[in-house]
Design an enzyme around this catalytic site. Sequence first.
Site, short mmCIF file in Angstrom:
data_model
loop_
_atom_site.label_atom_id
_atom_site.label_comp_id
_atom_site.label_asym_id
_atom_site.label_seq_id
_atom_site.Cartn_x
_atom_site.Cartn_y
_atom_site.Cartn_z
N GLU A 192 0.83 -1.20 0.00
CA GLU A 192 0.00 0.00 0.00
C GLU A 192 0.87 1.26 0.00
OE1 GLU A 192 -4.01 1.83 2.03
OE2 GLU A 192 -2.87 0.32 3.14
N GLU A 228 -13.08 1.63 2.33
CA GLU A 228 -12.45 1.83 3.63
C GLU A 228 -12.90 3.15 4.22
OE1 GLU A 228 -7.98 1.06 5.14
OE2 GLU A 228 -8.16 2.76 3.77
#
Length: 294
Positions: free
Chosen positions: A147, A241
């Site tokens: 990420e 998210e």
Amino acid sequence: MRRLGIHSFVWTGGGTQAELETAMEKSAECGFRLIEFAYLRPEKFDLDRLAQRAKSLDLDIAVTMGLTPETDVSSEDPEAVKRGEALLADAVKAVRDIGGSKLGGILYSMHGKYRTMPTKRGWENSVGAIAKTAAVADEAGVDIVLEVVNRFETNLLNTTAQGLAFVEATGSSSVRLHLDTFHMNIEEANPAAAIRLAGDKIGYFHIGESNRGYLGDGVIDFDLIFDALLDIDYQRDITFESFSSAVVDEGLSLACAIWRDTWTDNQPLARHAKAYIDLKRDEAARRRATNARP
């Protein structure tokens, strides 16, 4: 898009087995086909039971995590790197044992604000650690996705271009990038261009608003994001998210600077996210079809 997922922190801080199972059930009820968990310690959770529950709900599982200062593989301390490599190997095995498909997040450094610049030696240590982790993951049938996050959560990979150079340096064809609209909105001059630059090196994608709350309530131009995903023919998983201090634990609140309630009721948030992402994806497809007409 292969599957649309949701982070378990929308539902729970994830402190108990029962909380995780409830999060899985609520995710499936809202139409999601993947759930993302934070790192699951095998000594704390019954991974076999979670795997069986996921299978019964037709849910895939992704696991994301970040490293601590003591396990920072981008450190110049060989003992910290060694501890980090062991933790990552154990995490891969936990993903395998839970029947998950991928391990992502900030696997290459500490999750938090650094007070020093990254070093060449630290970067090389991190590259080596991820290459070793990828070899373990290949044997386990688990994808490794790194990420790319903002400057306040790592000092190593803040942009897609940095991530691509890092992935290439690992020498592993199975390591890909994990991009996130929240972080891209902070660091990328042009998030859509960054998506096109990464192309098939994107292995996982997070959809999150600039304020961490409801999609559409911030400043991110999701039309441009979904147009870019369509342009690269992105066929992998997308996960929603969103964090609120109403749910997440103190540790994550401190690491991600979640100081307030961005929302208080998670059920409408989740349903809105599912509908919003489906809408934006369909709108992008219609724009593509209209522009293709003679």
